[in-house]
Design a protein around this motif. Structure first.
Motif, short mmCIF file in Angstrom:
data_model
loop_
_atom_site.label_atom_id
_atom_site.label_comp_id
_atom_site.label_asym_id
_atom_site.label_seq_id
_atom_site.Cartn_x
_atom_site.Cartn_y
_atom_site.Cartn_z
N SER A 200 -83.95 -13.29 -10.52
CA SER A 200 -84.55 -12.77 -11.76
C SER A 200 -84.76 -13.88 -12.78
O SER A 200 -85.67 -13.79 -13.62
CB SER A 200 -83.68 -11.65 -12.35
N LEU B 54 -92.26 -7.56 -16.73
CA LEU B 54 -91.08 -7.26 -15.89
C LEU B 54 -90.42 -5.95 -16.28
O LEU B 54 -89.24 -5.73 -15.98
CB LEU B 54 -90.08 -8.42 -16.01
N SER C 291 -87.95 -3.65 -13.97
CA SER C 291 -87.51 -4.55 -12.90
C SER C 291 -86.02 -4.82 -13.08
O SER C 291 -85.34 -4.16 -13.86
CB SER C 291 -88.32 -5.86 -12.94
N THR C 292 -85.49 -5.81 -12.38
CA THR C 292 -84.05 -6.08 -12.40
C THR C 292 -83.61 -6.98 -13.55
O THR C 292 -82.43 -7.35 -13.61
CB THR C 292 -83.62 -6.72 -11.07
N GLN D 205 -86.58 -6.50 -21.48
CA GLN D 205 -87.80 -5.70 -21.30
C GLN D 205 -88.24 -5.10 -22.63
O GLN D 205 -89.43 -5.12 -22.97
CB GLN D 205 -87.53 -4.58 -20.29
#
Length: 496
Positions: free
Chosen positions: A208, A271, A274-275, A281
Protein backbone atom coordinates in the motif's frame (compact mmCIF):
# COMPACT_ATOMS: atom_id res chain seq x y z
CA UNK A 1 20.70 46.27 -26.71
CA UNK A 2 20.62 50.02 -27.33
CA UNK A 3 17.75 52.13 -25.85
CA UNK A 4 14.77 52.17 -28.22
CA UNK A 5 16.06 49.20 -30.22
CA UNK A 6 13.53 46.43 -30.86
CA UNK A 7 14.50 43.11 -29.31
CA UNK A 8 14.83 40.24 -31.79
CA UNK A 9 13.94 36.90 -30.22
CA UNK A 10 15.49 33.58 -31.21
CA UNK A 11 12.83 30.93 -31.75
CA UNK A 12 15.03 28.14 -33.11
CA UNK A 13 14.41 25.88 -30.08
CA UNK A 14 10.72 26.79 -29.95
CA UNK A 15 10.38 25.74 -33.61
CA UNK A 16 11.91 22.33 -32.91
CA UNK A 17 9.46 21.68 -30.10
CA UNK A 18 6.55 22.91 -32.25
CA UNK A 19 7.36 20.23 -34.84
CA UNK A 20 7.69 17.53 -32.18
CA UNK A 21 4.27 18.58 -30.83
CA UNK A 22 2.77 17.85 -34.23
CA UNK A 23 4.54 14.50 -34.62
CA UNK A 24 3.76 13.15 -31.15
CA UNK A 25 0.22 14.50 -31.32
CA UNK A 26 -0.46 12.44 -34.45
CA UNK A 27 1.27 9.31 -33.11
CA UNK A 28 -0.32 9.47 -29.66
CA UNK A 29 -3.82 10.20 -30.92
CA UNK A 30 -3.62 7.58 -33.66
CA UNK A 31 -2.71 4.96 -31.06
CA UNK A 32 -5.61 6.17 -28.91
CA UNK A 33 -8.07 5.75 -31.79
CA UNK A 34 -6.73 2.26 -32.54
CA UNK A 35 -7.20 1.06 -28.96
CA UNK A 36 -10.64 2.70 -28.81
CA UNK A 37 -11.69 0.64 -31.82
CA UNK A 38 -10.12 -2.43 -30.17
CA UNK A 39 -12.52 -1.96 -27.27
CA UNK A 40 -15.44 -1.91 -29.72
CA UNK A 41 -14.10 -4.68 -31.98
CA UNK A 42 -11.70 -6.92 -29.99
CA UNK A 43 -10.41 -8.82 -33.07
CA UNK A 44 -8.32 -5.73 -33.87
CA UNK A 45 -6.07 -6.74 -30.97
CA UNK A 46 -4.56 -9.50 -33.08
CA UNK A 47 -3.71 -7.75 -36.35
CA UNK A 48 0.04 -7.73 -35.51
CA UNK A 49 0.40 -10.39 -32.84
CA UNK A 50 1.51 -9.29 -29.38
CA UNK A 51 2.61 -5.88 -30.67
CA UNK A 52 -0.95 -4.78 -31.42
CA UNK A 53 -2.52 -5.92 -28.15
CA UNK A 54 -4.36 -3.32 -26.09
CA UNK A 55 -1.99 -3.89 -23.17
CA UNK A 56 1.03 -3.18 -25.37
CA UNK A 57 -0.40 -0.10 -27.12
CA UNK A 58 -2.06 1.59 -24.16
CA UNK A 59 1.20 2.68 -22.39
CA UNK A 60 2.46 3.97 -25.75
CA UNK A 61 -0.71 6.03 -26.11
CA UNK A 62 -0.62 7.56 -22.62
CA UNK A 63 3.13 8.26 -22.68
CA UNK A 64 2.95 9.56 -26.25
CA UNK A 65 0.24 12.05 -25.38
CA UNK A 66 1.44 13.14 -21.94
CA UNK A 67 5.21 13.12 -22.36
CA UNK A 68 5.28 13.54 -26.14
CA UNK A 69 2.46 15.82 -27.29
CA UNK A 70 1.73 17.75 -24.09
CA UNK A 71 5.33 18.21 -22.94
CA UNK A 72 6.46 19.23 -26.42
CA UNK A 73 3.73 21.88 -26.39
CA UNK A 74 4.78 23.05 -22.94
CA UNK A 75 8.44 23.28 -23.94
CA UNK A 76 7.59 25.03 -27.22
CA UNK A 77 5.49 27.67 -25.47
CA UNK A 78 8.11 28.19 -22.76
CA UNK A 79 10.86 28.94 -25.30
CA UNK A 80 8.45 31.45 -26.88
CA UNK A 81 6.68 32.99 -23.88
CA UNK A 82 9.73 32.99 -21.60
CA UNK A 83 11.75 35.25 -23.89
CA UNK A 84 8.91 37.67 -24.48
CA UNK A 85 7.68 38.24 -20.94
CA UNK A 86 11.24 38.42 -19.57
CA UNK A 87 12.36 40.64 -22.48
CA UNK A 88 15.50 38.69 -23.23
CA UNK A 89 16.54 36.70 -26.27
CA UNK A 90 18.02 33.21 -26.13
CA UNK A 91 20.77 34.24 -28.55
CA UNK A 92 22.13 36.72 -26.02
CA UNK A 93 23.54 33.75 -24.13
CA UNK A 94 25.41 31.11 -26.18
CA UNK A 95 25.28 28.89 -23.08
CA UNK A 96 21.47 29.00 -22.90
CA UNK A 97 21.19 28.42 -26.65
CA UNK A 98 23.37 25.32 -26.32
CA UNK A 99 21.31 24.15 -23.32
CA UNK A 100 18.05 24.64 -25.26
CA UNK A 101 19.23 22.59 -28.24
CA UNK A 102 20.71 19.89 -26.02
CA UNK A 103 17.40 19.83 -24.16
CA UNK A 104 15.51 19.14 -27.39
CA UNK A 105 17.79 16.44 -28.79
CA UNK A 106 18.11 14.53 -25.49
CA UNK A 107 14.33 14.73 -25.21
CA UNK A 108 13.92 13.19 -28.69
CA UNK A 109 16.42 10.43 -27.86
CA UNK A 110 14.50 9.75 -24.63
CA UNK A 111 11.17 9.44 -26.43
CA UNK A 112 12.65 7.20 -29.13
CA UNK A 113 14.03 4.88 -26.44
CA UNK A 114 10.68 4.99 -24.63
CA UNK A 115 8.83 3.91 -27.79
CA UNK A 116 11.20 0.99 -28.36
CA UNK A 117 11.10 -0.22 -24.74
CA UNK A 118 7.33 0.08 -24.36
CA UNK A 119 6.72 -1.66 -27.70
CA UNK A 120 8.99 -4.45 -26.47
CA UNK A 121 6.89 -4.78 -23.32
CA UNK A 122 9.64 -3.52 -21.02
CA UNK A 123 7.99 -1.38 -18.37
CA UNK A 124 7.46 -0.99 -14.62
CA UNK A 125 3.64 -1.36 -14.89
CA UNK A 126 3.18 1.86 -12.87
CA UNK A 127 0.66 4.31 -14.35
CA UNK A 128 2.35 7.29 -16.07
CA UNK A 129 5.68 5.96 -14.75
CA UNK A 130 6.22 2.94 -16.98
CA UNK A 131 9.79 3.73 -18.04
CA UNK A 132 12.56 1.60 -16.55
CA UNK A 133 15.37 3.08 -14.46
CA UNK A 134 17.95 3.82 -17.23
CA UNK A 135 15.35 5.96 -19.02
CA UNK A 136 14.32 7.56 -15.71
CA UNK A 137 17.88 8.86 -15.41
CA UNK A 138 17.58 10.35 -18.90
CA UNK A 139 14.25 11.92 -17.87
CA UNK A 140 16.03 13.64 -14.98
CA UNK A 141 18.74 14.99 -17.30
CA UNK A 142 16.13 16.36 -19.73
CA UNK A 143 14.21 17.96 -16.87
CA UNK A 144 17.33 19.54 -15.34
CA UNK A 145 18.20 21.07 -18.72
CA UNK A 146 14.75 22.65 -18.89
CA UNK A 147 15.23 24.01 -15.38
CA UNK A 148 18.57 25.55 -16.38
CA UNK A 149 16.79 27.21 -19.30
CA UNK A 150 14.01 28.58 -17.09
CA UNK A 151 16.20 29.98 -14.33
CA UNK A 152 18.92 31.00 -16.77
CA UNK A 153 16.50 33.24 -18.70
CA UNK A 154 15.09 34.62 -15.45
CA UNK A 155 18.62 35.39 -14.29
CA UNK A 156 19.42 37.58 -17.35
CA UNK A 157 15.96 39.13 -17.78
CA UNK A 158 15.34 42.81 -18.45
CA UNK A 159 11.75 42.79 -17.17
CA UNK A 160 11.85 42.99 -13.37
CA UNK A 161 8.25 41.83 -12.91
CA UNK A 162 7.80 38.05 -13.04
CA UNK A 163 4.58 37.63 -15.03
CA UNK A 164 2.10 35.06 -13.69
CA UNK A 165 2.73 32.61 -16.56
CA UNK A 166 6.37 32.28 -15.47
CA UNK A 167 5.19 31.40 -11.95
CA UNK A 168 3.20 28.52 -13.40
CA UNK A 169 6.10 27.29 -15.56
CA UNK A 170 8.38 27.31 -12.50
CA UNK A 171 5.75 25.36 -10.52
CA UNK A 172 5.55 22.80 -13.34
CA UNK A 173 9.31 22.30 -13.25
CA UNK A 174 9.62 22.03 -9.46
CA UNK A 175 6.45 19.98 -8.93
CA UNK A 176 7.20 17.31 -11.54
CA UNK A 177 10.85 17.11 -10.44
CA UNK A 178 9.87 16.33 -6.86
CA UNK A 179 7.09 13.90 -7.77
CA UNK A 180 9.04 11.99 -10.41
CA UNK A 181 12.14 11.53 -8.26
CA UNK A 182 10.28 10.12 -5.26
CA UNK A 183 7.87 7.89 -7.17
CA UNK A 184 10.47 6.40 -9.51
CA UNK A 185 12.92 5.21 -6.89
CA UNK A 186 13.58 1.63 -7.92
CA UNK A 187 16.08 -1.20 -7.67
CA UNK A 188 17.31 -3.33 -10.61
CA UNK A 189 16.20 -6.91 -10.02
CA UNK A 190 19.75 -8.08 -10.76
CA UNK A 191 20.79 -6.58 -7.42
CA UNK A 192 18.16 -8.69 -5.66
CA UNK A 193 18.60 -12.00 -7.48
CA UNK A 194 21.19 -13.55 -9.74
CA UNK A 195 18.33 -14.46 -12.06
CA UNK A 196 17.21 -10.84 -12.25
CA UNK A 197 17.83 -8.31 -15.00
CA UNK A 198 19.88 -5.13 -15.04
CA UNK A 199 17.21 -3.54 -17.21
CA UNK A 200 14.14 -4.54 -15.20
CA UNK A 201 13.51 -3.05 -11.76
CA UNK A 202 11.15 -3.13 -8.79
CA UNK A 203 9.89 -0.20 -6.73
CA UNK A 204 11.68 0.69 -3.52
CA UNK A 205 8.26 0.87 -1.89
CA UNK A 206 6.03 -2.10 -1.17
CA UNK A 207 2.31 -2.83 -0.97
CA UNK A 208 0.00 0.00 0.00
CA UNK A 209 2.99 2.34 0.48
CA UNK A 210 3.81 1.87 -3.20
CA UNK A 211 0.18 2.61 -4.12
CA UNK A 212 0.16 5.78 -1.99
CA UNK A 213 3.36 7.15 -3.51
CA UNK A 214 2.24 6.15 -7.01
CA UNK A 215 -1.04 8.05 -6.79
CA UNK A 216 0.55 10.97 -5.00
CA UNK A 217 2.65 11.14 -8.16
CA UNK A 218 -0.02 10.03 -10.65
CA UNK A 219 -2.64 12.57 -9.69
CA UNK A 220 -0.11 15.38 -9.39
CA UNK A 221 1.34 14.57 -12.79
CA UNK A 222 -2.16 15.63 -13.86
CA UNK A 223 -1.80 18.72 -11.66
CA UNK A 224 1.54 19.96 -12.88
CA UNK A 225 1.42 18.90 -16.54
CA UNK A 226 -2.29 18.80 -17.44
CA UNK A 227 -3.22 21.83 -15.34
CA UNK A 228 -0.51 24.19 -14.11
CA UNK A 229 1.52 24.32 -17.33
CA UNK A 230 -1.60 24.85 -19.46
CA UNK A 231 -2.78 27.70 -17.20
CA UNK A 232 0.65 29.24 -17.80
CA UNK A 233 -0.13 29.20 -21.52
CA UNK A 234 -3.64 30.61 -21.41
CA UNK A 235 -2.65 33.46 -19.08
CA UNK A 236 -0.31 34.62 -21.83
CA UNK A 237 -2.01 33.68 -25.07
CA UNK A 238 -5.61 34.75 -24.29
CA UNK A 239 -4.68 38.33 -23.34
CA UNK A 240 -2.35 38.56 -26.34
CA UNK A 241 -4.89 37.18 -28.79
CA UNK A 242 -7.92 39.07 -27.44
CA UNK A 243 -6.23 42.36 -26.54
CA UNK A 244 -7.90 42.17 -23.12
CA UNK A 245 -6.13 42.44 -19.75
CA UNK A 246 -6.43 39.55 -17.32
CA UNK A 247 -9.58 40.14 -15.30
CA UNK A 248 -7.84 39.95 -11.92
CA UNK A 249 -4.12 39.55 -11.32
CA UNK A 250 -4.80 39.03 -7.62
CA UNK A 251 -7.20 36.19 -8.38
CA UNK A 252 -4.54 34.57 -10.54
CA UNK A 253 -2.14 34.59 -7.56
CA UNK A 254 -4.80 33.32 -5.15
CA UNK A 255 -5.60 30.46 -7.52
CA UNK A 256 -1.90 29.71 -7.97
CA UNK A 257 -1.19 29.24 -4.27
CA UNK A 258 -4.49 27.40 -3.79
CA UNK A 259 -3.55 24.90 -6.49
CA UNK A 260 -0.05 24.48 -5.08
CA UNK A 261 -1.34 23.66 -1.59
CA UNK A 262 -4.47 21.63 -2.32
CA UNK A 263 -3.51 19.57 -5.37
CA UNK A 264 -0.64 17.82 -3.60
CA UNK A 265 -2.99 16.13 -1.13
CA UNK A 266 -5.80 15.04 -3.45
CA UNK A 267 -4.19 11.86 -4.86
CA UNK A 268 -5.74 9.67 -2.16
CA UNK A 269 -9.07 9.78 -3.98
CA UNK A 270 -7.64 7.19 -6.41
CA UNK A 271 -7.46 4.71 -3.52
CA UNK A 272 -10.94 5.03 -2.01
CA UNK A 273 -12.25 1.68 -0.72
CA UNK A 274 -8.77 0.17 -0.92
CA UNK A 275 -6.41 -1.09 1.80
CA UNK A 276 -4.89 2.32 2.59
CA UNK A 277 -5.95 3.96 5.90
CA UNK A 278 -9.48 5.34 5.92
CA UNK A 279 -8.34 8.76 7.14
CA UNK A 280 -6.11 9.02 4.07
CA UNK A 281 -9.01 8.21 1.76
CA UNK A 282 -11.13 10.84 3.49
CA UNK A 283 -8.34 13.41 3.23
CA UNK A 284 -8.07 12.75 -0.51
CA UNK A 285 -11.83 13.25 -0.89
CA UNK A 286 -11.94 16.45 1.17
CA UNK A 287 -8.99 18.08 -0.57
CA UNK A 288 -10.41 17.07 -3.96
CA UNK A 289 -13.73 18.76 -3.21
CA UNK A 290 -12.07 21.92 -1.86
CA UNK A 291 -9.83 21.95 -4.95
CA UNK A 292 -12.79 23.27 -6.92
CA UNK A 293 -12.10 26.74 -5.43
CA UNK A 294 -8.68 27.48 -6.97
CA UNK A 295 -9.55 25.51 -10.12
CA UNK A 296 -12.67 27.52 -10.79
CA UNK A 297 -10.85 30.66 -9.62
CA UNK A 298 -8.45 30.24 -12.54
CA UNK A 299 -11.16 29.29 -15.04
CA UNK A 300 -13.52 32.13 -14.07
CA UNK A 301 -10.62 34.59 -14.16
CA UNK A 302 -9.81 33.39 -17.68
CA UNK A 303 -13.41 33.63 -18.89
CA UNK A 304 -13.98 37.05 -17.32
CA UNK A 305 -10.94 38.27 -19.23
CA UNK A 306 -13.30 38.29 -22.23
CA UNK A 307 -15.86 40.48 -20.41
CA UNK A 308 -17.31 42.96 -22.88
CA UNK A 309 -15.47 41.37 -25.81
CA UNK A 310 -17.47 38.19 -26.40
CA UNK A 311 -18.12 39.34 -29.95
CA UNK A 312 -14.56 38.19 -30.72
CA UNK A 313 -15.86 34.62 -30.56
CA UNK A 314 -17.61 35.28 -33.86
CA UNK A 315 -14.54 36.40 -35.79
CA UNK A 316 -11.51 34.81 -34.13
CA UNK A 317 -11.26 31.00 -34.11
CA UNK A 318 -8.41 31.09 -31.60
CA UNK A 319 -10.65 32.81 -29.06
CA UNK A 320 -13.15 29.98 -29.63
CA UNK A 321 -10.45 27.39 -28.91
CA UNK A 322 -9.27 29.12 -25.74
CA UNK A 323 -12.69 29.97 -24.33
CA UNK A 324 -13.97 26.43 -24.90
CA UNK A 325 -10.72 25.08 -23.42
CA UNK A 326 -11.38 27.07 -20.25
CA UNK A 327 -14.97 25.84 -20.19
CA UNK A 328 -13.77 22.24 -20.42
CA UNK A 329 -11.31 22.98 -17.61
CA UNK A 330 -14.19 24.13 -15.37
CA UNK A 331 -16.24 21.16 -16.41
CA UNK A 332 -13.49 18.58 -15.89
CA UNK A 333 -12.41 19.91 -12.47
CA UNK A 334 -16.01 19.94 -11.23
CA UNK A 335 -16.42 16.39 -12.49
CA UNK A 336 -13.20 15.32 -10.73
CA UNK A 337 -14.41 16.74 -7.43
CA UNK A 338 -17.77 14.97 -7.79
CA UNK A 339 -16.06 11.65 -8.59
CA UNK A 340 -13.97 12.04 -5.43
CA UNK A 341 -17.03 11.99 -3.15
CA UNK A 342 -17.07 8.53 -1.57
CA UNK A 343 -20.69 7.72 -2.40
CA UNK A 344 -20.19 8.68 -6.06
CA UNK A 345 -16.84 6.92 -6.22
CA UNK A 346 -18.49 3.71 -5.04
CA UNK A 347 -20.53 3.74 -8.24
CA UNK A 348 -17.96 5.19 -10.66
CA UNK A 349 -14.64 3.61 -9.65
CA UNK A 350 -13.19 1.26 -12.29
CA UNK A 351 -15.94 2.22 -14.75
CA UNK A 352 -15.66 3.99 -18.10
CA UNK A 353 -16.79 7.24 -16.51
CA UNK A 354 -13.18 7.68 -15.33
CA UNK A 355 -11.54 7.66 -18.81
CA UNK A 356 -14.43 9.86 -19.93
CA UNK A 357 -13.45 12.36 -17.23
CA UNK A 358 -9.77 12.19 -18.16
CA UNK A 359 -10.44 12.74 -21.85
CA UNK A 360 -12.84 15.68 -21.61
CA UNK A 361 -9.98 17.43 -19.81
CA UNK A 362 -7.19 16.11 -22.04
CA UNK A 363 -8.96 16.70 -25.37
CA UNK A 364 -10.95 19.81 -24.48
CA UNK A 365 -8.62 21.67 -22.11
CA UNK A 366 -5.06 20.60 -22.95
CA UNK A 367 -5.56 19.72 -26.60
CA UNK A 368 -7.48 22.88 -27.52
CA UNK A 369 -5.11 25.15 -25.59
CA UNK A 370 -1.97 23.59 -27.07
CA UNK A 371 -3.31 23.92 -30.62
CA UNK A 372 -4.43 27.50 -30.00
CA UNK A 373 -0.96 28.38 -28.66
CA UNK A 374 0.76 26.93 -31.74
CA UNK A 375 -1.66 28.75 -34.05
CA UNK A 376 -0.85 32.03 -32.26
CA UNK A 377 2.89 31.38 -32.39
CA UNK A 378 3.09 30.38 -36.07
CA UNK A 379 2.93 33.84 -37.71
CA UNK A 380 5.22 35.30 -35.05
CA UNK A 381 7.80 32.51 -35.11
CA UNK A 382 7.88 31.78 -38.85
CA UNK A 383 6.89 35.29 -40.03
CA UNK A 384 4.08 33.84 -42.16
CA UNK A 385 0.32 34.14 -41.82
CA UNK A 386 -1.68 31.06 -40.85
CA UNK A 387 -2.71 29.38 -44.09
CA UNK A 388 -6.48 29.14 -43.64
CA UNK A 389 -8.84 30.66 -41.08
CA UNK A 390 -11.69 28.61 -42.59
CA UNK A 391 -9.84 25.37 -41.85
CA UNK A 392 -9.43 26.52 -38.25
CA UNK A 393 -13.21 26.89 -37.99
CA UNK A 394 -13.82 23.46 -39.56
CA UNK A 395 -11.27 21.89 -37.24
CA UNK A 396 -12.88 23.50 -34.18
CA UNK A 397 -16.35 22.13 -34.88
CA UNK A 398 -15.16 18.65 -35.90
CA UNK A 399 -13.07 18.29 -32.75
CA UNK A 400 -15.77 19.73 -30.50
CA UNK A 401 -18.22 17.17 -31.89
CA UNK A 402 -15.65 14.42 -31.28
CA UNK A 403 -15.13 15.45 -27.64
CA UNK A 404 -18.88 15.55 -26.92
CA UNK A 405 -19.37 12.09 -28.44
CA UNK A 406 -16.43 10.77 -26.46
CA UNK A 407 -17.29 11.96 -22.96
CA UNK A 408 -21.08 11.57 -23.32
CA UNK A 409 -20.73 7.93 -24.38
CA UNK A 410 -18.30 7.22 -21.54
CA UNK A 411 -20.58 8.84 -18.94
CA UNK A 412 -23.46 6.66 -20.03
CA UNK A 413 -21.23 3.57 -20.25
CA UNK A 414 -19.71 4.23 -16.83
CA UNK A 415 -22.99 4.77 -15.01
CA UNK A 416 -24.47 1.72 -16.77
CA UNK A 417 -21.49 -0.37 -15.66
CA UNK A 418 -21.69 0.83 -12.08
CA UNK A 419 -25.43 0.17 -11.80
CA UNK A 420 -25.16 -3.30 -13.35
CA UNK A 421 -22.27 -4.30 -11.09
CA UNK A 422 -24.32 -3.35 -8.03
CA UNK A 423 -27.69 -4.79 -9.12
CA UNK A 424 -28.93 -7.72 -7.00
CA UNK A 425 -32.08 -9.81 -6.86
CA UNK A 426 -34.32 -10.30 -3.81
CA UNK A 427 -31.91 -12.96 -2.48
CA UNK A 428 -28.86 -10.69 -2.71
CA UNK A 429 -27.38 -12.46 -5.71
CA UNK A 430 -25.81 -10.45 -8.53
CA UNK A 431 -28.24 -9.97 -11.41
CA UNK A 432 -25.59 -9.68 -14.13
CA UNK A 433 -22.36 -11.50 -14.93
CA UNK A 434 -19.30 -9.48 -15.90
CA UNK A 435 -19.68 -10.43 -19.56
CA UNK A 436 -23.25 -9.09 -19.48
CA UNK A 437 -21.88 -5.64 -18.62
CA UNK A 438 -19.27 -5.88 -21.39
CA UNK A 439 -21.83 -6.80 -24.04
CA UNK A 440 -24.26 -4.01 -23.21
CA UNK A 441 -21.53 -1.37 -23.55
CA UNK A 442 -20.56 -2.17 -27.15
CA UNK A 443 -22.61 0.66 -28.75
CA UNK A 444 -21.00 3.21 -26.43
CA UNK A 445 -17.52 1.93 -27.31
CA UNK A 446 -18.30 2.48 -30.99
CA UNK A 447 -19.46 6.03 -30.24
CA UNK A 448 -16.27 6.69 -28.26
CA UNK A 449 -14.10 5.36 -31.09
CA UNK A 450 -15.92 7.54 -33.64
CA UNK A 451 -15.55 10.57 -31.37
CA UNK A 452 -11.81 9.90 -31.03
CA UNK A 453 -11.49 9.46 -34.80
CA UNK A 454 -13.17 12.85 -35.36
CA UNK A 455 -10.73 14.50 -32.96
CA UNK A 456 -7.80 12.85 -34.74
CA UNK A 457 -9.16 14.03 -38.09
CA UNK A 458 -9.33 17.55 -36.69
CA UNK A 459 -5.70 17.24 -35.58
CA UNK A 460 -4.71 16.25 -39.11
CA UNK A 461 -6.43 19.44 -40.32
CA UNK A 462 -4.49 21.40 -37.68
CA UNK A 463 -1.17 19.86 -38.76
CA UNK A 464 -1.95 20.49 -42.44
CA UNK A 465 -2.83 24.12 -41.69
CA UNK A 466 0.41 24.70 -39.77
CA UNK A 467 2.61 23.03 -42.40
CA UNK A 468 0.91 24.90 -45.27
CA UNK A 469 1.52 28.12 -43.33
CA UNK A 470 5.26 27.53 -43.64
CA UNK A 471 4.90 28.02 -47.40
CA UNK A 472 2.72 31.13 -47.12
CA UNK A 473 4.10 34.53 -48.20
CA UNK A 474 6.53 36.15 -45.77
CA UNK A 475 5.27 38.97 -43.58
CA UNK A 476 7.45 41.73 -42.16
CA UNK A 477 5.13 42.61 -39.29
CA UNK A 478 3.77 40.88 -36.21
CA UNK A 479 -0.02 40.37 -36.14
CA UNK A 480 -1.57 42.44 -33.36
CA UNK A 481 -5.05 42.67 -31.92
CA UNK A 482 -6.52 46.08 -32.60
CA UNK A 483 -8.25 46.18 -29.19
CA UNK A 484 -6.04 48.12 -26.74
CA UNK A 485 -5.00 46.27 -23.61
CA UNK A 486 -5.71 48.27 -20.47
CA UNK A 487 -4.14 48.37 -17.05
CA UNK A 488 -0.60 48.39 -15.79
CA UNK A 489 -1.15 44.87 -14.46
CA UNK A 490 -0.91 43.58 -18.03
CA UNK A 491 1.71 45.94 -19.34
CA UNK A 492 4.35 43.26 -19.53
CA UNK A 493 2.14 41.18 -21.82
CA UNK A 494 0.84 44.08 -23.88
CA UNK A 495 4.36 45.13 -24.78
CA UNK A 496 5.73 41.78 -26.00
Amino acid sequence: MRPGQMLSYDYSVAKLFMFSTLVFGIVGMLLGVIIAFQMAYPDLNYIAGEYSLFGRLRPLHTNGIIFGFMLSGIFATWYYVGQRVLKVSMNESPFLMAIGKLHFWLYIILLACAVVSLFAGINTSKEYAELEWPLDILVVLVWVLWGVSIFGLIGIRREKTIYISVWYYIATFLGVAMLYLFNNMEVPTRLISEHGSWLHSVSMYAGSNDALVQWWYGHNAVAFIFTVAIIAQIYYFLPKESGQPIFSYKLSLFSFWGLMFLYLWAGGHHLIYSTVPDWMQTMGSVFSVVLILPSWGSAINILLTMKGEWIQLRDNPLIKFMVLASTFYMFSTLEGSILSVKSVNALAHFTDWVPGHVHDGALGWIGFMTMAALYHMTPRVFKREVYSKSLMEVQFWIQTTGIVLYFASMWIAGITQGMMWRATDSYGNLLYSFIDTVAVLEPYYWIRAIGGALYLFGFFIFTYNILKSLGAPKIDYEPKNTTPMGGARNAEVANV
